[in-house]
Design a protein around this motif. Structure first.
Motif, PDB file in Angstrom:
ATOM      1  N   LEU A  40      31.048  32.331   6.891  1.00 26.25           N
ATOM      2  CA  LEU A  40      31.993  31.253   6.585  1.00 26.25           C
ATOM      3  C   LEU A  40      31.945  30.183   7.569  1.00 26.25           C
ATOM      4  N   SER A  41      31.475  30.402   8.869  1.00 29.43           N
ATOM      5  CA  SER A  41      31.378  29.370   9.805  1.00 29.43           C
ATOM      6  C   SER A  41      30.429  28.267   9.405  1.00 29.43           C
ATOM      7  N   ARG A  42      29.210  29.010   8.933  1.00 30.66           N
ATOM      8  CA  ARG A  42      28.246  27.888   8.712  1.00 30.66           C
ATOM      9  C   ARG A  42      28.598  27.081   7.549  1.00 30.66           C
ATOM     10  N   THR A  43      29.607  27.427   6.564  1.00 36.42           N
ATOM     11  CA  THR A  43      29.990  26.769   5.438  1.00 36.42           C
ATOM     12  C   THR A  43      31.072  25.529   5.995  1.00 36.42           C
ATOM     13  N   LEU A  44      31.818  26.095   6.895  1.00 36.18           N
ATOM     14  CA  LEU A  44      32.717  24.958   7.475  1.00 36.18           C
ATOM     15  C   LEU A  44      31.998  24.109   8.256  1.00 36.18           C
ATOM     16  N   ALA A  45      30.918  24.298   9.146  1.00 35.56           N
ATOM     17  CA  ALA A  45      30.135  23.608   9.848  1.00 35.56           C
ATOM     18  C   ALA A  45      29.370  22.797   8.843  1.00 35.56           C
ATOM     19  N   LEU A  46      28.813  22.828   7.625  1.00 39.97           N
ATOM     20  CA  LEU A  46      28.222  22.338   6.840  1.00 39.97           C
ATOM     21  C   LEU A  46      29.181  20.928   6.160  1.00 39.97           C
ATOM     22  N   ALA A  47      30.445  21.580   5.831  1.00 42.58           N
ATOM     23  CA  ALA A  47      31.216  20.396   5.471  1.00 42.58           C
ATOM     24  C   ALA A  47      31.565  19.620   6.669  1.00 42.58           C
ATOM     25  N   VAL A  48      32.191  19.929   7.804  1.00 41.66           N
ATOM     26  CA  VAL A  48      32.489  19.246   8.726  1.00 41.66           C
ATOM     27  C   VAL A  48      31.433  18.253   9.339  1.00 41.66           C
ATOM     28  N   ARG A  49      30.243  18.739   9.445  1.00 47.01           N
ATOM     29  CA  ARG A  49      28.944  17.966   9.821  1.00 47.01           C
ATOM     30  C   ARG A  49      28.827  16.694   9.047  1.00 47.01           C
ATOM     31  N   LEU A  50      28.942  16.905   7.704  1.00 49.63           N
ATOM     32  CA  LEU A  50      28.554  15.676   6.882  1.00 49.63           C
ATOM     33  C   LEU A  50      29.744  14.748   6.787  1.00 49.63           C
ATOM     34  N   PHE A  51      31.065  15.481   6.736  1.00 50.16           N
ATOM     35  CA  PHE A  51      32.310  14.442   6.797  1.00 50.16           C
ATOM     36  C   PHE A  51      32.225  13.786   7.980  1.00 50.16           C
ATOM     37  N   GLY A  52      32.116  14.240   8.972  1.00 49.13           N
ATOM     38  CA  GLY A  52      32.124  13.648  10.451  1.00 49.13           C
ATOM     39  C   GLY A  52      31.260  12.547  10.325  1.00 49.13           C
ATOM     40  N   ASN A  53      29.909  12.863  10.160  1.00 46.36           N
ATOM     41  CA  ASN A  53      28.872  11.715  10.199  1.00 46.36           C
ATOM     42  C   ASN A  53      29.218  10.670   9.390  1.00 46.36           C
ATOM     43  N   MET A  54      29.611  10.931   8.071  1.00 48.64           N
ATOM     44  CA  MET A  54      29.680   9.755   7.002  1.00 48.64           C
ATOM     45  C   MET A  54      31.024   9.091   7.197  1.00 48.64           C
ATOM     46  N   MET A  55      32.181   9.666   7.765  1.00 44.86           N
ATOM     47  CA  MET A  55      33.419   9.088   7.946  1.00 44.86           C
ATOM     48  C   MET A  55      33.152   8.236   9.277  1.00 44.86           C
TER      49      MET A  55
END
Lengths: 239, 264
Positions: free
Chosen positions: A155-170
């Motif tokens: 679960l956490s790696r899925t969350l990390a995957l989403a947040v990492r990309l979002f954070g970088n792009m945003m």
């Protein structure tokens, strides 16, 4: 100031709505499909293909080789999923040079959607490769005690995957927007170039991590491969 | 709220559609093209290898042929050289034989020429000696050479030893008209001399000896009496022989250089 292009609603009818995220995504889909169609319409099997065909062959064979290097024995089975992840994220980042464009990957909804796709794809591929029992068995390795940790990790790696990309792009888009208001003309150009680089790196990280998760699920070694590059894959704007 | 779940669902669907679109329009065609090219290249490589193998085989064949041709050429060359050598030997032998024959002919011609010259010299010497002797005798004794020859024959008959004289007498006695004693001289004897010789023989041996006078130029100013296998003769041939030897020596001297060991 909008943190996400989701908030820019272009059209709405009841629960259905068309926001900027979906609109830009459709634009990217149209762009990618049209480009692919234009190039692959006149494919040549001659030893010297055309320039654009050569480029696409380079991209496709590069992705295929990368998937193979990660440890997946039959890269072509995963090429469509992993390759499209990479191409979509990379195209979303590269288009930031267009004025007025907001990358759909700077929306947490998009990155969550992509991460959910990975989250679903990993067990699908794992079960297809090893069977249901074999895949579930991987959660009990190396011991039964590890079962909750494996689930949390999933679960956490899925969350990390989403947040990492979002954070970088945003943050990339946000920094450029802020700098445009306080700095003269030239500095945002460097930041845009850095943003392009960050976007490419993120596309690579996202697709490689997806491939690593799939490889871990399809191989007999267990759900968490030792070669996972996740700890070293954080970009410069990673929060 | 940063996550809009409708957007999440829509984006997930969008992504799945994009996966299908990419698979349909990008990955499959590109991979097919790559596979087709690899297959073609592999086929071309296989064909090239086959052609290379065939070329290698042909090259080996040509090398073998070249080797055989080279060997045949070497054999033909050796044979030709052998034939040329034999032909050369034959031609040299032929030329040598021709040269020898020509040399022999030349030597023969030279010898003939020398012999002719000698004979001419002998005749000339004979004539000169005879003329000199005749003139000398005529000057000295007021007598002709013919007379002197008859006298010489007469003196020789007188000076014969007893045994020779007896044998000659027996021979003379056996003469007849059919088988006369012969007096040969280099010239025709005058009647007086013939009579003198007849008289001398008659006086010394007996009367009735039949004589026949002949001329024989080879006697070279000589005279001889032949009867029944006995002969009394005088000639200046001895003197002429000495003269001839001297002349021969003179003739040979220019053509036959003296040996080095005899040089002073």
């Amino acid at each position: 100031m909008r943190l996400s292009p989701d908030q820019l609603i272009l059209w709405q009818h009841g629960a259905l709505k068309l926001n900027a995220t979906i609109a830009f995504t459709w634009g990217l889909m149209l762009l990618l499909t049209t480009a692919a169609r234009l190039v692959t319409r006149r494919l040549s099997a001659q030893p010297q293909p055309s320039r654009w065909q050569n480029l696409l062959e380079l991209v496709v064979s590069g992705i295929e080789r990368q998937i193979g290097d990660i440890g997946l024995r039959e890269p072509r089975k995963y090429l469509a999923f992993v390759g499209t992840l990479f191409l979509f994220v990379a195209a979303a980042s590269l288009c930031t040079v267009v004025p007025g464009y907001v990358p759909p990957t700077s929306s947490l909804s998009t990155t969550v959607a992509l991460a959910l796709c990975v989250f679903v794809a990993v067990p699908v591929y794992g079960i297809a490769e090893r069977g249901l029992a074999g895949y579930l068995q991987s959660y009990l390795e190396p011991t039964v005690i590890m079962l909750p940790f494996n689930i949390i990790s999933e679960l956490s790696r899925t969350l990390a995957l989403a947040v990492r990309l979002f954070g970088n792009m945003m943050s990339g888009a946000m920094i450029i927007g802020i700098l445009l208001t306080i700095a003269p003309f030239l500095f945002p150009i460097f930041m845009t170039a850095l943003g392009l680089l960050t976007g490419m790196v993120q596309a690579y990280i996202f697709s490689v991590l997806a491939a690593v998760y799939i490889a871990a699920a399809t191989s007999a070694g267990g759900p968490a491969p030792a070669a996972a590059p996740a700890p070293a894959s954080r970009g410069g704007h990673d929060p | 709220m940063l996550v809009d779940w409708f957007t999440v669902v829509a984006q997930a669907l969008n992504f799945l559609v994009l996966v299908w679109l990419m698979k349909r329009f990008l990955y499959q065609p590109i991979l097919r093209a790559i596979d087709e090219r690899e297959r073609r290249i592999a086929a071309q490589l296989a064909q090239a290898e086959a052609m290379q193998a065939e070329a290698a085989e042909q090259r080996a064949g040509y090398q073998r042929l070249t080797g055989e041709l080279e060997q045949q050429r070497a054999e033909a060359l050796a044979q030709a050289a052998q034939q040329a050598s034999a032909e050369r030997e034959r031609l040299i032998g032929q030329a040598r034989a021709a040269a020898d024959a020509w040399t022999a002919l030349r030597q023969q011609a030279l010898q003939n020429e020398a012999r002719d010259l000698q004979q001419a010299l002998v005749r000339r010497a004979q004539e000169q000696v005879f003329a000199i002797a005749r003139k000398a005798l005529a000057d000295l004794a007021s007598a002709s050479l013919e007379e002197r020859l008859a006298e010489v024959l007469t003196r020789h008959l007188r000076e014969l030893g007893a045994e020779a004289q007896a044998q000659l007498a027996a021979a003379l006695r056996s003469t007849s008209a059919a088988l006369p004693a012969v007096v040969r001289s280099a010239f025709e004897l005058p009647a007086a001399q013939r009579a003198a010789i007849q008289r001398s023989l008659d006086d010394r041996f007996e009367a009735g000896i039949v004589l026949r006078f002949e001329t024989a130029p080879q006697l070279v100013c000589g005279i001889e009496l032949t009867a029944g296998g006995q002969k009394v003769a005088w000639s200046i041939a001895d003197y002429l022989t000495s003269l001839q030897q001297a002349v021969d020596e003179l003739v040979r001297r220019p053509t036959e250089p003296a040996p080095l060991t005899q040089a002073p």
